[in-house]
Design an enzyme around this catalytic site. Structure first.
Site, PDB file in Angstrom:
ATOM      1  N   GLY A   9      11.772   9.984   5.766  1.00 52.56           N
ATOM      2  CA  GLY A   9      10.956   9.590   6.910  1.00 52.56           C
ATOM      3  C   GLY A   9      11.554   8.385   7.600  1.00 52.56           C
ATOM      4  O   GLY A   9      11.691   7.326   6.999  1.00 52.56           O
ATOM      5  N   GLY A  11      10.419   6.753  10.420  1.00 54.96           N
ATOM      6  CA  GLY A  11       9.541   6.094  11.369  1.00 54.96           C
ATOM      7  C   GLY A  11       9.838   4.606  11.391  1.00 54.96           C
ATOM      8  O   GLY A  11      10.835   4.145  10.815  1.00 54.96           O
ATOM      9  N   GLY A 138       1.582  -4.248   0.932  1.00 52.08           N
ATOM     10  CA  GLY A 138       1.402  -5.676   1.159  1.00 52.08           C
ATOM     11  C   GLY A 138       1.296  -5.953   2.642  1.00 52.08           C
ATOM     12  O   GLY A 138       1.243  -5.025   3.465  1.00 52.08           O
ATOM     13  N   LYS A 193      -7.911  -0.625   3.712  1.00 52.06           N
ATOM     14  CA  LYS A 193      -7.870  -1.714   4.703  1.00 52.06           C
ATOM     15  C   LYS A 193      -7.616  -1.181   6.109  1.00 52.06           C
ATOM     16  O   LYS A 193      -7.981  -1.832   7.098  1.00 52.06           O
ATOM     17  CB  LYS A 193      -6.832  -2.770   4.304  1.00 52.06           C
ATOM     18  CG  LYS A 193      -5.403  -2.262   4.153  1.00 52.06           C
ATOM     19  CD  LYS A 193      -4.607  -2.306   5.429  1.00 52.06           C
ATOM     20  CE  LYS A 193      -3.289  -1.576   5.252  1.00 52.06           C
ATOM     21  NZ  LYS A 193      -2.476  -1.586   6.482  1.00 52.06           N
ATOM     22  N   ASP A 246      -2.770  -8.053   2.956  1.00 50.01           N
ATOM     23  CA  ASP A 246      -2.561  -6.939   3.884  1.00 50.01           C
ATOM     24  C   ASP A 246      -3.699  -6.860   4.895  1.00 50.01           C
ATOM     25  O   ASP A 246      -3.485  -6.553   6.077  1.00 50.01           O
ATOM     26  CB  ASP A 246      -2.459  -5.634   3.088  1.00 50.01           C
ATOM     27  CG  ASP A 246      -1.784  -4.520   3.870  1.00 50.01           C
ATOM     28  OD1 ASP A 246      -1.341  -4.762   5.006  1.00 50.01           O
ATOM     29  OD2 ASP A 246      -1.694  -3.399   3.336  1.00 50.01           O
ATOM     30  N   THR A 250      -3.106  -6.898   8.895  1.00 52.04           N
ATOM     31  CA  THR A 250      -3.439  -5.678   9.630  1.00 52.04           C
ATOM     32  C   THR A 250      -4.590  -5.879  10.605  1.00 52.04           C
ATOM     33  O   THR A 250      -4.632  -5.252  11.665  1.00 52.04           O
ATOM     34  CB  THR A 250      -3.796  -4.547   8.639  1.00 52.04           C
ATOM     35  OG1 THR A 250      -2.752  -4.431   7.670  1.00 52.04           O
ATOM     36  CG2 THR A 250      -3.947  -3.216   9.342  1.00 52.04           C
ATOM     37  N   SER A 256      -0.192  -4.001  14.499  1.00 52.00           N
ATOM     38  CA  SER A 256      -0.811  -3.005  13.628  1.00 52.00           C
ATOM     39  C   SER A 256      -1.314  -1.832  14.459  1.00 52.00           C
ATOM     40  O   SER A 256      -2.123  -2.002  15.371  1.00 52.00           O
ATOM     41  CB  SER A 256      -1.976  -3.627  12.856  1.00 52.00           C
ATOM     42  OG  SER A 256      -2.835  -2.623  12.343  1.00 52.00           O
ATOM     43  N   VAL A 281       1.511   6.936  13.979  1.00 54.87           N
ATOM     44  CA  VAL A 281       0.246   7.359  13.390  1.00 54.87           C
ATOM     45  C   VAL A 281      -0.584   6.158  12.962  1.00 54.87           C
ATOM     46  O   VAL A 281      -0.102   5.275  12.261  1.00 54.87           O
ATOM     47  CB  VAL A 281       0.501   8.268  12.160  1.00 54.87           C
ATOM     48  CG1 VAL A 281      -0.806   8.682  11.517  1.00 54.87           C
ATOM     49  CG2 VAL A 281       1.310   9.489  12.568  1.00 54.87           C
TER      50      VAL A 281
END
Length: 333
Positions: A9, A11, A138, A193, A246, A250, A256, A281
């Site tokens: 992946g 991304g 994290g 989260k 985290d 976030t 984020s 995503v």
């Protein structure tokens, strides 16, 4: 001595972490389905599609679209695929990954339909023993790590020696991993989260300030801790880097995707409109309903996830979400 490491992946987060691994002295092979991304990394050391901010990736990073070629010499295989597509993608690698390789998940989410964590999905898909699975989570916003800003993370594996091997493979002057054996706690933190970040982003987008954001974050932390402990996690994990750390990163940054997605909802966009303007995503969106179902399964109330599920499925407003979250009864904290 550096290891051969494959990242499945390419991304933003997968590519940024691939750069960390390369900076740590490993030989890194990125696997991607998109030919444009493969050619960009392999021929130009640049991922213009998912991580354009990095002008030149390290020379010891390459890429391929061939599954067998990607993993044949791997000591460590890192999975950085969108969580809801992990099972379908990983079954194609079953039998290809060397028997000695440790498989590491960067994914954060609960699988819809099964309510399973990513460690369960990965191990089932690859028929992998627990001691060869590790998870990393994290306060790791991909763009900041791609820019080599100082950051820390947590590596979890039931085998502490293997957790240490993975941590050593991604230690650089700017990236510091810690180790734990609490795989369940790490997985639950990383997944839950994102739902909180959606709610905080929505409140911010609707014009609410610090008090509202802090209220949502702390109640979200209480909710994810209760759910995680019911699933078998160590409560201490939720107050470390993978939990509070985290959550802070976030829920407080436009970098984020979950926060930004929520902010767009708060500004009045529909789920479909917010999805269209997202680059990548927002894992909290498909995870929300799975969290509610998991709460029902474990008999743990999930009021925040439930209200965000109503936002995503019924289109209720931010003010309605907040009203539903706290109700009218006086309760203990």
């Amino acid at each position: 001595m550096g290891k051969n490491i494959t990242v499945l992946g390419a991304g933003a987060w997968g590519t940024a972490f691939g750069q960390v691994l390369a900076d740590a002295g490993n030989t890194v092979t990125m696997w991607a389905k998109e030919q444009q991304i493969v050619e960009g990394i392999r021929d130009h050391h640049h991922n213009a599609v998912r991580l354009p901010s990095v002008e030149k990736l390290p020379d010891n990073m390459t890429a391929t679209g061939d599954r067998a070629e990607a993993v044949k010499n791997a000591d460590i295989v890192v999975v950085a695929i969108a969580a809801q597509f992990a099972r379908v993608a990983l079954v194609e690698f079953k039998g290809l990954i060397p028997d000695h390789a440790i498989v590491v998940s960067l994914m954060k989410g609960i699988e819809r339909g099964t309510n399973k964590r990513m460690d369960e999905v990965v191990r089932e898909s690859l028929d992998l023993p627990a001691d060869r699975f590790a998870a990393i989570s994290g306060p790791n916003l991909s763009k900041e790590i791609a820019d080599r800003h100082p950051a820390a993370t947590v590596v979890a594996c039931t085998n502490l020696d293997n957790a240490t091997k993975v941590a050593e493979a991604c230690t650089t002057s700017y990236f510091k991993p810690f180790v734990t054996t609490d795989v369940i706690g790490l997985e639950m933190c990383g997944s839950l989260k994102n739902v909180t970040a959606l709610a905080v982003g929505m409140a911010r987008g609707a014009g609410y300030g610090e008090n509202t954001a802090a209220m949502i974050e702390t109640r979200g932390l209480a909710e994810l801790t209760a759910l995680g402990v019911a699933a078998g996690a160590d409560p201490k994990t939720f107050f470390g880097l993978a939990g509070v750390g985290d959550l802070i990163a976030t829920c407080g940054s436009s970098l984020s995707r979950n926060y930004t997605f929520g902010a767009n909802l708060g500004k009045g966009l529909t789920v479909e409109e917010a999805t269209k303007v997202s680059n990548g995503v927002a894992e909290g969106v498909p995870t929300t309903d799975a969290v509610v179902a998991l709460g029902d399964q474990l008999d743990v109330p999930t009021p925040l996830a439930y209200q965000m599920s109503r936002v995503l499925n019924e289109g209720i407003s931010c003010s309605e979400m907040l009203a539903g979250l706290f109700g009218h009864e006086v309760t203990g904290e």
